[in-house]
Design an enzyme around this catalytic site. Structure first.
Site, PDB file in Angstrom:
ATOM      1  N   THR A  21      29.203 -50.112  -6.168  1.00 14.73           N
ATOM      2  CA  THR A  21      29.766 -49.159  -7.052  1.00 14.73           C
ATOM      3  C   THR A  21      30.234 -47.894  -6.225  1.00 14.73           C
ATOM      4  O   THR A  21      29.819 -47.435  -5.275  1.00 14.73           O
ATOM      5  CB  THR A  21      28.356 -48.516  -7.922  1.00 14.73           C
ATOM      6  OG1 THR A  21      28.876 -47.638  -8.988  1.00 14.73           O
ATOM      7  CG2 THR A  21      27.277 -47.881  -7.269  1.00 14.73           C
ATOM      8  N   ASN A  23      29.973 -45.060  -8.300  1.00 14.80           N
ATOM      9  CA  ASN A  23      29.598 -44.162  -9.527  1.00 14.80           C
ATOM     10  C   ASN A  23      28.197 -43.587  -8.929  1.00 14.80           C
ATOM     11  O   ASN A  23      27.265 -44.332  -8.924  1.00 14.80           O
ATOM     12  CB  ASN A  23      29.252 -44.918 -10.901  1.00 14.80           C
ATOM     13  CG  ASN A  23      28.598 -44.128 -11.939  1.00 14.80           C
ATOM     14  OD1 ASN A  23      28.021 -43.145 -11.513  1.00 14.80           O
ATOM     15  ND2 ASN A  23      29.017 -44.511 -13.432  1.00 14.80           N
ATOM     16  N   ASP A  83      27.381 -54.028 -14.308  1.00 14.29           N
ATOM     17  CA  ASP A  83      28.280 -53.682 -15.346  1.00 14.29           C
ATOM     18  C   ASP A  83      27.758 -53.316 -16.532  1.00 14.29           C
ATOM     19  O   ASP A  83      26.745 -53.827 -16.996  1.00 14.29           O
ATOM     20  CB  ASP A  83      29.521 -54.919 -15.512  1.00 14.29           C
ATOM     21  CG  ASP A  83      30.681 -54.202 -16.103  1.00 14.29           C
ATOM     22  OD1 ASP A  83      30.949 -52.989 -16.030  1.00 14.29           O
ATOM     23  OD2 ASP A  83      31.429 -54.945 -16.613  1.00 14.29           O
TER      24      ASP A  83
HETATM   25  P1  IMP Z   1      31.120 -49.535 -15.555  1.00 16.19           P
HETATM   26  O1  IMP Z   1      31.028 -48.968 -14.169  1.00 16.19           O
HETATM   27  O2  IMP Z   1      32.309 -50.245 -15.823  1.00 16.19           O
HETATM   28  O3  IMP Z   1      29.741 -50.204 -15.666  1.00 16.19           O
HETATM   29  O4  IMP Z   1      31.014 -48.274 -16.520  1.00 16.19           O
HETATM   30  C1  IMP Z   1      30.050 -48.020 -17.275  1.00 16.19           C
HETATM   31  C2  IMP Z   1      30.174 -46.876 -17.931  1.00 16.19           C
HETATM   32  O5  IMP Z   1      29.556 -47.019 -19.282  1.00 16.19           O
HETATM   33  C3  IMP Z   1      30.036 -45.574 -17.486  1.00 16.19           C
HETATM   34  O6  IMP Z   1      31.253 -45.042 -16.767  1.00 16.19           O
HETATM   35  C4  IMP Z   1      29.504 -44.798 -18.486  1.00 16.19           C
HETATM   36  O7  IMP Z   1      30.671 -44.042 -19.076  1.00 16.19           O
HETATM   37  C5  IMP Z   1      28.765 -45.647 -19.389  1.00 16.19           C
HETATM   38  N1  IMP Z   1      27.569 -45.886 -19.039  1.00 16.19           N
HETATM   39  C6  IMP Z   1      26.846 -46.996 -18.382  1.00 16.19           C
HETATM   40  N2  IMP Z   1      25.654 -46.579 -17.981  1.00 16.19           N
HETATM   41  C7  IMP Z   1      25.175 -45.487 -18.767  1.00 16.19           C
HETATM   42  C8  IMP Z   1      24.209 -44.799 -18.711  1.00 16.19           C
HETATM   43  O8  IMP Z   1      23.126 -44.961 -18.268  1.00 16.19           O
HETATM   44  N3  IMP Z   1      24.150 -43.684 -19.475  1.00 16.19           N
HETATM   45  C9  IMP Z   1      25.644 -43.232 -20.134  1.00 16.19           C
HETATM   46  N4  IMP Z   1      26.747 -44.023 -20.090  1.00 16.19           N
HETATM   47  C10 IMP Z   1      26.483 -45.117 -19.418  1.00 16.19           C
END
Ligand code: IMP
Length: 213
Positions: A21, A23, A83
């Site tokens: 990640t 993030n 994800d």
């Molecule tokens: P990914 O990186 O494609 O999994 O994106 C997931 C997206 O879903 C994140 O950028 C958030 O906007 C949302 N998301 C996932 N987990 C959370 C969480 O724990 N709290 C709030 N939003 C979340």
């Protein structure tokens, strides 16, 4: 040391676990959730991978599996890929797998929240049901990934509340607690969240791998 003394064993090399990640919110939560394991967590930037992560599929499971396999092969490391997304029933499951890019590639969390609240403006409380889902894939190079899932059910609030967490946390209301996810301090979110529930299952698999299975 005398010639009759057994020399100490060389220290065991530390097992690295790559968190696939960029993030920081996810990294922070997963670090806390896996903190009792004898592994050193590294993320993509730590191993010199800075390009955007591609998530080509329409299902969380497929994206998690694909990311875990891809980065395990590329780095040779055990890899954990998450994800996750928010599924809102009144929006037919959106933003779902597109949660991160829901309001366009350059939008931030506030813009995405505003878009959800606008789309939901006329939806009454009983129909504001939603859930966060998290799929974690664990991969060892050369082996098929193992998948686990966690979810939490709630409602989309009429306005944002709270400052903890990230993403859609300020508008995700948990009826049992009477609070939004962003009103929960990190330690409490890490007890009940979709990611916590998936991570607890992932931790059991990692323990078995570390024991040599
Ligand atoms: P990914 O990186 O494609 O999994 O994106 C997931 C997206 O879903 C994140 O950028 C958030 O906007 C949302 N998301 C996932 N987990 C959370 C969480 O724990 N709290 C709030 N939003 C979340």
């Amino acid at each position: 040391m005398s010639a009759r003394t057994t020399p100490p064993l060389p220290p065991k090399p530390e097992r690295l676990l790559l968190i696939a990640t960029h993030n920081p919110g996810k990294r922070r939560e997963l670090t806390a959730l896996l903190s009792d394991l004898p592994v050193k967590l590294v993320d993509l930037l730590d191993v010199g991978i800075s390009e955007a992560i591609v998530e080509p599929y329409e299902r969380l499971e497929d994206n998690a599996r694909w990311k875990a396999m891809r980065y395990a092969e590329r780095t040779g490391l055990w890899t954990l890929a998450d994800d996750s997304g928010l599924e809102i029933d009144a929006l037919g499951g959106a933003p779902g797998v597109h949660s991160a890019r829901f309001a366009g590639p350059d939008a931030d969390d506030l813009v995405r929240i505003r878009k959800v609240l606008e789309l939901m403006a006329d939806v009454p409380w009983p129909q504001r049901t939603a859930r966060f889902r998290c799929v974690i894939a664990l991969a060892r190079p050369g082996e098929p990934p193992v998948l686990v899932e966690g979810r939490i059910e709630g409602y989309i609030a009429f306005e944002p509340r709270g400052t903890y967490g990230f993403g859609y946390d300020p508008i995700f209301y948990i009826p049992e607690l009477g609070k939004t996810m962003a009103e929960l301090p990190p330690a409490m979110k890490n007890q009940i969240s979709h990611r916590a529930r998936a991570a607890r299952k992932a931790r059991e698999i990692l323990k078995r791998w570390l024991a040599g299975e």
